[in-house]
Design an enzyme around this catalytic site. Structure first.
Site, mmCIF file in Angstrom:
data_model
loop_
_atom_site.group_PDB
_atom_site.id
_atom_site.type_symbol
_atom_site.label_atom_id
_atom_site.label_comp_id
_atom_site.label_asym_id
_atom_site.label_seq_id
_atom_site.Cartn_x
_atom_site.Cartn_y
_atom_site.Cartn_z
ATOM 1 N N CYS A 284 -10.691 -8.744 -1.979
ATOM 2 C CA CYS A 284 -10.955 -7.236 -2.363
ATOM 3 C C CYS A 284 -11.386 -7.250 -3.681
ATOM 4 C CB CYS A 284 -9.676 -6.572 -2.153
ATOM 5 S SG CYS A 284 -8.275 -7.067 -2.671
ATOM 6 N N CYS B 254 29.037 -2.096 0.027
ATOM 7 C CA CYS B 254 29.131 -0.676 -0.163
ATOM 8 C C CYS B 254 30.392 -0.327 -0.870
ATOM 9 C CB CYS B 254 28.641 0.324 0.985
ATOM 10 S SG CYS B 254 28.746 2.061 0.583
ATOM 11 N N PRO C 233 2.032 -13.885 -1.785
ATOM 12 C CA PRO C 233 1.462 -14.213 -0.516
ATOM 13 C C PRO C 233 1.520 -12.888 0.336
ATOM 14 C CG PRO C 233 3.567 -15.404 -0.862
ATOM 15 C CD PRO C 233 3.301 -14.732 -1.896
ATOM 16 N N ASP C 234 0.465 -12.790 1.076
ATOM 17 C CA ASP C 234 0.620 -11.826 2.338
ATOM 18 C C ASP C 234 1.596 -12.142 3.203
ATOM 19 O OD1 ASP C 234 -0.738 -13.353 3.960
ATOM 20 O OD2 ASP C 234 -2.869 -12.156 3.803
ATOM 21 N N PHE C 235 1.560 -11.409 4.329
ATOM 22 C CA PHE C 235 2.444 -11.612 5.302
ATOM 23 C C PHE C 235 1.762 -12.532 6.538
ATOM 24 C CE2 PHE C 235 3.988 -7.917 3.161
ATOM 25 C CZ PHE C 235 5.556 -8.019 3.121
ATOM 26 N N ARG C 236 0.817 -12.283 6.984
ATOM 27 C CA ARG C 236 0.249 -12.386 8.509
ATOM 28 C C ARG C 236 -0.850 -13.464 8.146
ATOM 29 N NH1 ARG C 236 1.941 -7.596 8.928
ATOM 30 N NH2 ARG C 236 3.567 -7.359 10.341
ATOM 31 N N THR D 187 -5.322 -5.186 4.116
ATOM 32 C CA THR D 187 -4.290 -5.088 5.260
ATOM 33 C C THR D 187 -4.817 -5.388 6.428
ATOM 34 O OG1 THR D 187 -2.953 -3.307 6.228
ATOM 35 C CG2 THR D 187 -4.848 -2.323 5.147
ATOM 36 N N SER D 188 -3.806 -5.960 7.521
ATOM 37 C CA SER D 188 -4.231 -6.289 8.598
ATOM 38 C C SER D 188 -4.043 -5.060 9.418
ATOM 39 C CB SER D 188 -3.197 -7.203 9.260
ATOM 40 O OG SER D 188 -1.881 -6.848 9.038
ATOM 41 N N ASP E 196 5.607 -4.458 -4.021
ATOM 42 C CA ASP E 196 5.679 -5.253 -5.085
ATOM 43 C C ASP E 196 5.881 -4.205 -6.384
ATOM 44 O OD1 ASP E 196 3.125 -4.465 -5.380
ATOM 45 O OD2 ASP E 196 2.526 -6.133 -4.115
ATOM 46 N N ARG F 169 -10.484 -9.789 3.701
ATOM 47 C CA ARG F 169 -11.192 -10.642 4.234
ATOM 48 C C ARG F 169 -11.597 -11.070 5.637
ATOM 49 N NH1 ARG F 169 -6.797 -15.127 0.997
ATOM 50 N NH2 ARG F 169 -7.489 -14.890 -0.981
ATOM 51 N N HIS G 158 6.350 1.619 2.638
ATOM 52 C CA HIS G 158 7.457 0.687 2.944
ATOM 53 C C HIS G 158 8.566 0.498 2.126
ATOM 54 C CE1 HIS G 158 4.653 -1.048 6.269
ATOM 55 N NE2 HIS G 158 4.972 0.208 6.487
ATOM 56 N N GLN H 78 1.240 -0.161 1.368
ATOM 57 C CA GLN H 78 2.521 -0.817 2.218
ATOM 58 C C GLN H 78 3.139 -1.823 1.398
ATOM 59 O OE1 GLN H 78 0.494 -1.686 6.331
ATOM 60 N NE2 GLN H 78 -0.944 -1.343 5.089
ATOM 61 N N ASN H 79 2.714 -1.773 0.231
ATOM 62 C CA ASN H 79 3.218 -2.925 -0.619
ATOM 63 C C ASN H 79 4.692 -2.660 -1.339
ATOM 64 O OD1 ASN H 79 1.111 -4.268 0.062
ATOM 65 N ND2 ASN H 79 0.146 -4.059 -1.764
ATOM 66 N N CYS I 135 31.969 2.486 2.057
ATOM 67 C CA CYS I 135 32.359 2.486 3.271
ATOM 68 C C CYS I 135 32.524 0.862 3.640
ATOM 69 C CB CYS I 135 31.428 2.905 4.178
ATOM 70 S SG CYS I 135 29.754 2.149 4.221
HETATM 71 P P1 OAD Z 1 -1.058 -8.636 6.030
HETATM 72 O O1 OAD Z 1 -0.199 -9.778 5.771
HETATM 73 O O2 OAD Z 1 -0.396 -8.163 7.630
HETATM 74 O O3 OAD Z 1 -2.250 -8.539 6.071
HETATM 75 C C1 OAD Z 1 -2.803 -8.572 5.066
HETATM 76 C C2 OAD Z 1 -4.362 -8.745 4.872
HETATM 77 O O4 OAD Z 1 -5.136 -8.725 3.905
HETATM 78 C C3 OAD Z 1 -5.032 -9.703 6.046
HETATM 79 O O5 OAD Z 1 -6.029 -8.780 6.831
HETATM 80 C C4 OAD Z 1 -5.753 -10.636 5.149
HETATM 81 O O6 OAD Z 1 -6.964 -11.380 5.771
HETATM 82 C C5 OAD Z 1 -6.102 -9.925 3.992
HETATM 83 N N1 OAD Z 1 -6.202 -10.462 2.732
HETATM 84 C C6 OAD Z 1 -5.540 -11.418 2.246
HETATM 85 N N2 OAD Z 1 -5.893 -11.844 1.206
HETATM 86 C C7 OAD Z 1 -6.926 -10.949 0.718
HETATM 87 C C8 OAD Z 1 -7.582 -10.588 -0.559
HETATM 88 N N3 OAD Z 1 -7.435 -11.407 -1.581
HETATM 89 N N4 OAD Z 1 -8.596 -9.841 -0.393
HETATM 90 C C9 OAD Z 1 -8.907 -9.091 0.595
HETATM 91 N N5 OAD Z 1 -8.361 -9.160 1.471
HETATM 92 C C10 OAD Z 1 -7.163 -10.178 2.031
HETATM 93 O O7 OAD Z 1 -0.141 -7.427 5.160
HETATM 94 P P2 OAD Z 1 0.011 -5.792 5.414
HETATM 95 O O8 OAD Z 1 -1.086 -5.445 6.334
HETATM 96 O O9 OAD Z 1 0.117 -5.242 4.135
HETATM 97 O O10 OAD Z 1 6.236 -4.325 6.101
HETATM 98 O O11 OAD Z 1 1.439 -5.838 6.185
HETATM 99 C C11 OAD Z 1 1.882 -4.654 6.613
HETATM 100 C C12 OAD Z 1 3.341 -4.644 6.679
HETATM 101 O O12 OAD Z 1 3.764 -5.960 7.506
HETATM 102 C C13 OAD Z 1 3.915 -4.971 5.323
HETATM 103 O O13 OAD Z 1 4.102 -3.958 4.389
HETATM 104 C C14 OAD Z 1 5.145 -5.526 5.771
HETATM 105 C C15 OAD Z 1 4.884 -6.386 6.924
HETATM 106 O O14 OAD Z 1 5.836 -6.481 7.804
HETATM 107 C C16 OAD Z 1 7.374 -4.609 5.874
HETATM 108 O O15 OAD Z 1 8.047 -5.588 5.299
HETATM 109 C C17 OAD Z 1 8.220 -3.406 6.055
#
Ligand code: OAD
Length: 275
Positions: A252, A164, A38-41, A205-206, A114, A230, A131, A111-112, A167
């Site tokens: 994508c 650790c 899953p993505d984050f947002r 990425t968002s 994985d 998306r 990250h 930023q991934n 320490c």
């Molecule tokens: P986000 O979850 O913020 O954004 C994912 C983006 O991908 C969104 O704009 C979705 O609409 C889009 N998306 C989802 N599925 C898709 C697909 N199949 N094809 C195309 N687009 C799709 O994830 P990141 O931008 O990677 O940091 O988040 C940035 C950072 O925030 C992460 O590295 C993480 C998080 O907090 C840490 O953990 C330090």
């Protein structure tokens, strides 16, 4: 004189003339969604919508360094669930590998956490894991490196924060938390790479988290910027004055496949993805 906004097919025709040879690729969690991560947002399915059981003050607390030092349990639980090893690279990862195989990938800033870029065959020196990753670990107090196999055992098998040996502080895999700096490999390359890039492709990425979110703004104003996502993000221009941005809305993997067909890489993408 009226401006003619760029189109994907026009960009593809320039691409075919080998006009672009230093392509910067910027990726986020969306490129691994098709792998089952899953993505984050994204509301509903994103990780930040599904953390109720952790009783966090706010979702990003699970990746906050100060929060972790006081209350490591939520991250320890989450990390045992998301520790890499159960997912395979996607078509989009195969496209990045193909750019590299063709010698026109300047760098993939991802930023991934994985590890699917390297697993998918993109050479390590071409990938900057902004990250961090789970392959190494260190102490959050003294900074000493820790044995990652012990750290993963502690988190995955014992469900307790790693301690650790030097320490007594608590350890974690070397993924970058909010409140921590990005790896030196990011700082060591970003300024030169944005100067050199002759095209940027942003995918999945968002663009919500700095400093990575700023990368599309640091490339030269002449550089074409292609977004496979998306949703519309950042400041990709969709106005009548747009002269260099292309936003392909959707998954994508579909955008990449379509673009590869346009540039004559369709067959190679399939071969690359199937292997
Ligand atoms: P986000 O979850 O913020 O954004 C994912 C983006 O991908 C969104 O704009 C979705 O609409 C889009 N998306 C989802 N599925 C898709 C697909 N199949 N094809 C195309 N687009 C799709 O994830 P990141 O931008 O990677 O940091 O988040 C940035 C950072 O925030 C992460 O590295 C993480 C998080 O907090 C840490 O953990 C330090």
């Amino acid at each position: 004189e009226a401006n003619t906004p760029p189109t994907l097919s026009h960009l593809a025709s320039l691409f075919k003339t080998k006009k672009y040879s230093k392509i910067l690729v910027l990726t986020g969690a969306g490129i691994s969604v098709a792998a089952g991560i899953p993505d984050f947002r994204t509301a509903g399915t994103g990780l930040y919508s599904n953390l109720e059981k952790y009783n966090l003050p706010h979702p990003t607390a699970v990746f906050d360094i100060d929060f972790y030092k006081d209350n490591p349990a939520p991250f320890v639980m989450l990390a045992s669930e998301i520790w890499p090893g159960n997912h395979l690279p996607t078509k989009t990862h195969a496209f990045i590998k193909l750019l590299s195989d063709k010698g026109i990938l300047l760098r993939n800033y991802t930023q991934n956490i994985d590890g699917l870029e390297v697993l998918g065959g993109v050479p390590e020196e071409k990938v900057i894991e902004c990250h961090g990753h789970f392959r190494t670990a260190s102490c959050t107090s003294c900074g000493s490196p820790m044995d990652v196999s012990l750290v993963s055992k502690s988190i995955i098998e014992d469900g307790v924060p790693p301690v650790c040996a030097k320490c007594g502080g608590i350890g974690k895999p070397d993924i970058v938390f909010f409140g921590e700096d990005l790896p030196s490999v990011f700082h060591g390359n970003i300024n030169r790479d944005v100067k050199e890039a002759d095209m940027i492709i942003v995918m999945g990425t968002s663009l919500q988290v700095q400093p990575v979110a700023g990368i599309p703004d640091y490339v030269s104003s002449k550089v074409p910027r292609l977004l496979f996502n998306r949703e519309h993000v950042g400041n990709f221009d969709t106005s009548e004055y747009n002269y260099r941005d292309i936003f392909e809305a959707g998954n994508c993997d579909d955008g990449v496949e379509n673009f590869c067909e346009m540039i004559g890489w369709g067959e190679e993408l399939r071969t690359c993805y199937e292997n």
